[in-house]
Design a protein around this motif. Structure first.
Motif, PDB file in Angstrom:
ATOM      1  N   MET A  32       0.869  -1.173   0.000  1.00  0.00           N
ATOM      2  CA  MET A  32       0.000   0.000   0.000  1.00  0.00           C
ATOM      3  C   MET A  32       0.903   1.220   0.000  1.00  0.00           C
ATOM      4  N   LEU A  33       0.897   1.974  -1.112  1.00  0.00           N
ATOM      5  CA  LEU A  33       1.830   3.072  -1.302  1.00  0.00           C
ATOM      6  C   LEU A  33       1.200   4.410  -0.971  1.00  0.00           C
ATOM      7  N   GLU A  34       2.050   5.346  -0.597  1.00  0.00           N
ATOM      8  CA  GLU A  34       1.616   6.702  -0.294  1.00  0.00           C
ATOM      9  C   GLU A  34       2.269   7.667  -1.278  1.00  0.00           C
ATOM     10  N   LEU A  35       1.530   8.656  -1.723  1.00  0.00           N
ATOM     11  CA  LEU A  35       2.033   9.611  -2.689  1.00  0.00           C
ATOM     12  C   LEU A  35       3.053  10.545  -2.048  1.00  0.00           C
ATOM     13  N   CYS A  36       4.196  10.724  -2.705  1.00  0.00           N
ATOM     14  CA  CYS A  36       5.210  11.651  -2.203  1.00  0.00           C
ATOM     15  C   CYS A  36       4.784  13.083  -2.537  1.00  0.00           C
ATOM     16  N   PRO A  37       4.802  13.978  -1.581  1.00  0.00           N
ATOM     17  CA  PRO A  37       4.345  15.365  -1.806  1.00  0.00           C
ATOM     18  C   PRO A  37       5.111  16.038  -2.938  1.00  0.00           C
ATOM     19  N   GLY A  38       4.383  16.752  -3.771  1.00  0.00           N
ATOM     20  CA  GLY A  38       5.000  17.525  -4.833  1.00  0.00           C
ATOM     21  C   GLY A  38       5.540  16.715  -5.997  1.00  0.00           C
ATOM     22  N   SER A  39       5.169  15.442  -6.097  1.00  0.00           N
ATOM     23  CA  SER A  39       5.748  14.587  -7.145  1.00  0.00           C
ATOM     24  C   SER A  39       4.956  14.576  -8.439  1.00  0.00           C
ATOM     25  N   ARG A  40       3.816  15.235  -8.427  1.00  0.00           N
ATOM     26  CA  ARG A  40       3.025  15.312  -9.643  1.00  0.00           C
ATOM     27  C   ARG A  40       3.213  16.658 -10.318  1.00  0.00           C
TER      28      ARG A  40
END
Length: 305
Positions: free
Chosen positions: A296-304
């Motif tokens: 279960m992965l979490e989105l890294c801030p500012g990566s989009r």
């Protein structure tokens, strides 16, 4: 979409069971060019339909009831008021909207006829489902189902309306007829691209494992690509246990939700965006990820972008 297919399949099984428990049958009306499923033979009532301009038009309502609710198809003949046809759907929807609080209210299509679909919760604790369309025979069709909020919507009725030609054959156009400028209607190219863009937004970015770091990300994907079969995908990299896997995350098509080997076209993992695209679940299926636990992965801030 693949991500909701299991839910839809379960709903279909429930509806099928409910339909079999009652005497539902297809009713075909050659006089007014439609067919629909009803819980028994519908009754017909002729009346005069008044448009917003006050024009009086011949109309007919076909209705039937069961223990869950009431189901109606209204047919209004606009042949003597062709100039008012462009506003016929809008006027009918205004009347449906006035029944309570809309919970769904948008343009749709039925057999490639432009339609308007609406779900209203009434002050009496009822759910009112409506679909409105105009056919090339100059008839306005209004499908309505009224049931209690605590029971499943009557899909065996709401999804059954068909418009017939003068030989009694179901009309299905090759492209959606009657679409207004700027509208995005389901099954059109614009709608599909809108759906693809939504999934892309939910999957793109840099993703870390629950106990990992963004510097040593589990999954990265940002660049649009196509599979050998022409499916829309994101080129991505999975890194885990010292193994790096280059592949394609398919975001549209029959294999939506698969992470594949671009060269062999074989599935390696499956993925599913969760919680409005802030989490991403990966499950291993084949080599070289065989045996890996679900992540279960979490989105890294500012990566989009």
């Amino acid at each position: 979409m693949r991500f909701v297919s299991l839910v839809l399949a379960a709903a279909a099984l429930f509806v099928s069971g409910a339909a079999n428990a009652q005497t539902w049958e297809e009713y075909a009306n050659r006089e007014h060019f439609f067919s629909a499923n009803f819980p028994g033979e519908p009754t017909r009532q002729d009346f005069t339909y008044r448009t917003a301009k006050g024009t009086q038009l011949p109309a007919h309502i076909y209705s039937a009831e069961d223990r869950r609710g009431r189901y109606t198809i209204t047919v209004v003949n606009y042949s003597s008021a062709l100039a008012e046809l462009p506003t016929a759907i809008d006027e009918a929807v205004v009347n449906l909207r006035a029944k309570g609080k809309p919970t769904y209210d948008g343009v749709e299509m039925l057999d490639m006829h432009r339609s308007w679909r609406i779900t209203v919760e009434t002050p009496q604790g009822r759910r009112h489902l409506g679909e409105v369309l105009v056919a090339k025979n100059n008839n306005l069709y209004i499908s309505e189902a009224d049931t209690a909020l605590n029971i499943p919507p009557p899909a065996q009725f709401s999804a059954s309306l068909q418009i017939l030609d003068d030989t009694g054959v179901r009309i299905r156009y090759r492209q959606v007829e009657g679409v207004r400028e700027g509208e995005i209607v389901p099954v059109t190219d614009a709608f599909r691209e809108k759906e693809v863009a939504l999934i892309e937004k939910q999957v793109a970015g840099t993703w870390k494992a629950a106990n990992g770091t963004c510097q040593a990300a589990y999954f990265k994907a940002n660049t649009r690509a196509k599979t050998k079969r022409g499916e829309e995908a994101l080129a991505g990299t999975v890194v885990n246990s010292g193994v790096t896997i280059e592949g394609l995350a398919i975001i549209a098509g029959p294999r939506e939700g698969q992470f594949i080997n671009a060269a062999s076209d074989q599935v390696i993992m499956i993925f599913e965006p969760l919680e409005n695209g802030t989490k991403l679940n990966f499950s291993a299926l084949g080599a070289p990820a065989s045996g890996w636990p679900d992540a279960m992965l979490e989105l890294c801030p500012g990566s989009r972008a």
